[in-house]
Enzyme design. Structure first.
Site, mmCIF file in Angstrom:
data_model
loop_
_atom_site.group_PDB
_atom_site.id
_atom_site.type_symbol
_atom_site.label_atom_id
_atom_site.label_comp_id
_atom_site.label_asym_id
_atom_site.label_seq_id
_atom_site.Cartn_x
_atom_site.Cartn_y
_atom_site.Cartn_z
ATOM 1 N N SER A 170 0.809 -1.226 0.000
ATOM 2 C CA SER A 170 0.000 0.000 0.000
ATOM 3 C C SER A 170 0.842 1.278 0.000
ATOM 4 O O SER A 170 1.632 1.503 -0.905
ATOM 5 C CB SER A 170 -0.938 -0.063 1.206
ATOM 6 O OG SER A 170 -1.806 1.027 1.225
ATOM 7 N N ASP A 184 -6.378 2.133 -2.972
ATOM 8 C CA ASP A 184 -7.600 1.882 -2.205
ATOM 9 C C ASP A 184 -7.968 3.061 -1.303
ATOM 10 O O ASP A 184 -8.964 2.991 -0.586
ATOM 11 C CB ASP A 184 -7.537 0.559 -1.420
ATOM 12 C CG ASP A 184 -6.385 0.499 -0.439
ATOM 13 O OD1 ASP A 184 -5.606 1.476 -0.349
ATOM 14 O OD2 ASP A 184 -6.261 -0.549 0.242
ATOM 15 N N ASN A 236 -8.249 8.753 6.662
ATOM 16 C CA ASN A 236 -7.198 8.700 5.650
ATOM 17 C C ASN A 236 -7.735 8.426 4.243
ATOM 18 O O ASN A 236 -6.955 8.296 3.308
ATOM 19 C CB ASN A 236 -6.140 7.668 6.041
ATOM 20 C CG ASN A 236 -6.714 6.267 6.148
ATOM 21 O OD1 ASN A 236 -7.684 5.928 5.492
ATOM 22 N ND2 ASN A 236 -6.109 5.442 6.985
ATOM 23 N N ARG A 251 -3.491 4.844 21.260
ATOM 24 C CA ARG A 251 -3.713 3.417 20.951
ATOM 25 C C ARG A 251 -2.466 2.854 20.276
ATOM 26 O O ARG A 251 -1.735 3.590 19.591
ATOM 27 C CB ARG A 251 -4.937 3.212 20.040
ATOM 28 C CG ARG A 251 -4.852 3.984 18.734
ATOM 29 C CD ARG A 251 -5.992 3.639 17.797
ATOM 30 N NE ARG A 251 -5.756 2.407 17.062
ATOM 31 C CZ ARG A 251 -5.008 2.306 15.965
ATOM 32 N NH1 ARG A 251 -4.399 3.356 15.475
ATOM 33 N NH2 ARG A 251 -4.862 1.155 15.370
HETATM 34 P P1 NG1 Z 1 -2.676 1.714 12.418
HETATM 35 O O1 NG1 Z 1 -1.225 1.620 12.161
HETATM 36 O O2 NG1 Z 1 -3.287 0.528 13.146
HETATM 37 O O3 NG1 Z 1 -3.032 3.051 13.015
HETATM 38 C C1 NG1 Z 1 -3.086 2.477 9.863
HETATM 39 C C2 NG1 Z 1 -4.127 3.552 9.692
HETATM 40 C C3 NG1 Z 1 -5.485 2.888 9.545
HETATM 41 C C4 NG1 Z 1 -5.504 1.868 8.420
HETATM 42 C C5 NG1 Z 1 -4.296 0.937 8.516
HETATM 43 C C6 NG1 Z 1 -4.133 0.057 7.324
HETATM 44 C C7 NG1 Z 1 -4.216 5.741 10.775
HETATM 45 C C8 NG1 Z 1 -4.233 6.503 12.048
HETATM 46 N N1 NG1 Z 1 -4.174 4.411 10.883
HETATM 47 O O4 NG1 Z 1 -3.424 1.684 10.995
HETATM 48 O O5 NG1 Z 1 -6.460 3.874 9.356
HETATM 49 O O6 NG1 Z 1 -5.584 2.492 7.163
HETATM 50 O O7 NG1 Z 1 -3.075 1.664 8.709
HETATM 51 O O8 NG1 Z 1 -3.512 0.654 6.242
HETATM 52 O O9 NG1 Z 1 -4.262 6.338 9.684
HETATM 53 ZN ZN ZN Z 2 -3.689 1.275 0.286
#
Ligand code: NG1
Ligand code: ZN
Length: 521
Positions: free
Chosen positions: A65, A276, A372, A489
């Site tokens: 990605s 995506d 995002n 988190r």
């Molecule tokens: P994590 O790393 O769990 O915060 C990030 C994005 C998610 C999601 C995933 C998968 C933020 C804060 N978090 O997750 O929204 O898109 O990557 O790509 O943008």
């Molecule tokens: Zn992606």
């Protein structure tokens, strides 16, 4: 049923690096590409068994990605075209982590015993993004599928949502042609924009130097005939996701490479490396960067769908549940706009599209976007049936077109681009879209800590459960700020803790984020 001797021979070609402990995270496996051959081979075996067991096609997407070019990863896809069921993620992790050949065979044999693969070979559709490591990893994955007696269709370089779409439609119509994906997008966009095919000002799209560029290039001539002029930037000459792409634009809140000189008010968008996610942006009259993120896209989609439903035959809108699904990162102003101004339900889930997708399916019309830009609009099959049975009316046709344009399996940047463009042509200007609500100032921080797993959360990740006392300290900090909200988190994709804060002013949001970061450390 499973030839373990053959598996043993095949697996020997893909040894796992000793200290490597991959796990299926928020978005599948991700790591530096050279670490991954064993993981993709083993996942090929898992999904091959799943495909044999259900007698349908399943899928694998080789992608990392928005991560840098040297990384890669994979996402597994169910026969429905949706993301792998969460219960299966643990099996994938267990298989990927097996340290010895014996352990690997044991896990596999146990899986095969529960799955009872049928005599059909099943089929695994494999796609990959433009990363240079992709072809070898796709081949390793194919070897895994073959090792458990499955059949492979390698469809080459595609976007992630295209792979999901292909799995979904293959199981319905047994067709694998890429043209089906394009035709579906173009025809639904044509219906949504009927009557407004006069040339419009161009839409400027940052393609992150990824696979989205290849696919959008193919759509340019036909979209032009429908009045949409696409101007593509970062379309493959530069480094993937480097200084460009939806993740960069949303997180850094700045123009992507090569697009800073666009005139004020130009409508622009940015997609990510596997197409995506999409976010929009423009330049204010004062030259400032203005972001229209996933929350704003959800708000625009909600305004539009509410309008279409209100023009559907009498009684339709009242009998339909429409809801928006967000995560804790959704700007508080967007949540208030959707509930108070639009009167729609909002639900909050854990971070990760799989959670939002699942929750959105509970509504007749479920709109979900992460901030995002990852998301889509789902229309329940029972609602589609009702709409198909109604007299043909423009709004009914358009609602049906939304369900075809918007990928029903997963978020799709090309669908999102086209939906927003269609709405902008239907009477909501870019300025009106911006003005739907004003974002509360916010700040995100990423903290590298010794062990992020000591933080556990509840209430859709908005409150910490452990370590003891952490949440009380965050509450005390938040209470000091006007319109304050904050949470911490553990990331599901990186070895870090994420802190989010919003408040009445940017200075206050920054200060609150710093204060919470101080508490976490
Ligand atoms: P994590 O790393 O769990 O915060 C990030 C994005 C998610 C999601 C995933 C998968 C933020 C804060 N978090 O997750 O929204 O898109 O990557 O790509 O943008
Ligand atoms: Zn992606």
């Amino acid at each position: 049923q499973l030839d373990l001797a053959a598996v043993r021979v095949a697996a020997a070609a893909f040894p796992k690096p000793e200290a490597f402990k991959p796990s299926y995270g928020t978005a599948g496996f991700r790591a530096e590409a050279s670490l991954l051959p064993s993981t993709v081979f083993r996942c090929g075996m898992l999904i091959g068994l799943k495909a044999r067991s259900c007698g349908q096609a399943c899928g694998v997407m080789v992608t990392a990605s928005h991560n840098p070019e040297q990384d890669n990863g994979l996402k597994l896809v169910e026969a429905s075209g949706e993301m792998l069921e969460p219960a299966w993620e643990a099996h994938a992790t267990q298989l990927a982590q097996a340290d010895t050949e014996e352990q690997l065979l044991q896990v596999l044999a146990a899986l095969a015993a529960t799955l009872q693969p049928a005599d059909t070979p099943g089929r695994v559709i494999i796609g990959r993004d433009t990363r240079s490591s992709g072809a070898d990893l796709a081949a390793a994955c194919s070897a895994g599928v073959a090792a458990v007696g499955g059949k492979v269709s390698d469809i080459g370089v595609v976007t992630t949502p295209e792979l999901h779409f292909t799995v979904q439609t293959f199981n319905q119509y047994q067709a694998l042609e890429e043209q089906a994906y394009f035709t579906n997008l173009l025809e639904s966009f044509r219906t949504l924009t009927a009557g407004s095919h006069a040339p419009q000002p161009p839409l400027h799209v940052d393609c992150a130097n990824g696979v989205g560029a290849l696919k959008l290039q193919q759509l340019v001539p036909q979209l032009q005939q429908l009045g949409l002029q696409l101007q593509l930037y970062n379309a493959g000459q530069g480094r993937l996701n480097h200084g460009c792409g939806a993740d960069y634009v949303q997180k850094e809140q700045c123009f992507p490479a090569g697009m800073g000189d666009l005139p004020a008010g130009a409508c622009s968008a940015s997609i990510d490396g596997d197409a995506d996610r999409v976010v929009f942006f423009t330049k204010g009259q004062d030259g400032s960067f203005v972001l229209l993120d996933g929350d704003k896209i959800a708000a625009l989609a909600a305004v539009y769908l509410r309008r279409l439903l209100s023009h559907a035959p009498p009684g339709t809108a009242d009998s339909i549940s429409t809801g928006v699904v967000q995560t804790a990162y959704a700007n508080g102003a967007s949540t208030r706009f959707i509930t108070e101004q639009l009167g729609l339900q909002v639900r909050c889930t854990n971070t990760g599209v799989k959670y939002l997708h699942h929750e959105a399916k509970a509504f007749d019309v479920g709109i979900y976007f992460e901030s995002n830009g990852h998301g889509t609009v789902l229309l329940k099959p029972s609602l589609l049936q009702r709409l198909q049975d109604m007299d043909e009316n423009m709004s009914v046709m358009q609602l049906l077109a939304v369900s075809r344009l918007m990928n029903q399996a997963v978020g799709d940047a090309i669908s999102g681009l086209l939906l927003c463009d269609a709405v902008l042509r239907s009477g909501t200007s870019l300025a009106e879209w911006q003005a739907l609500y004003t974002d509360l100032p916010s700040r995100q921080l990423k903290l590298v800590v010794a062990d992020r797993t000591v933080i556990t959360t509840t209430d859709a990740e908005r409150r910490c459960v452990t370590p003891a006392g952490l949440q009380d300290a965050i509450d005390a900090a938040v209470a000091k700020y006007d319109l304050g909200r904050a949470f911490a988190r553990p990331s599901g994709t990186e070895d870090a803790v994420r802190v989010y804060a919003e408040a009445g002013s940017q200075e206050a949001a920054d200060a609150l984020a710093r204060e919470v970061a101080g508490i976490v450390f």
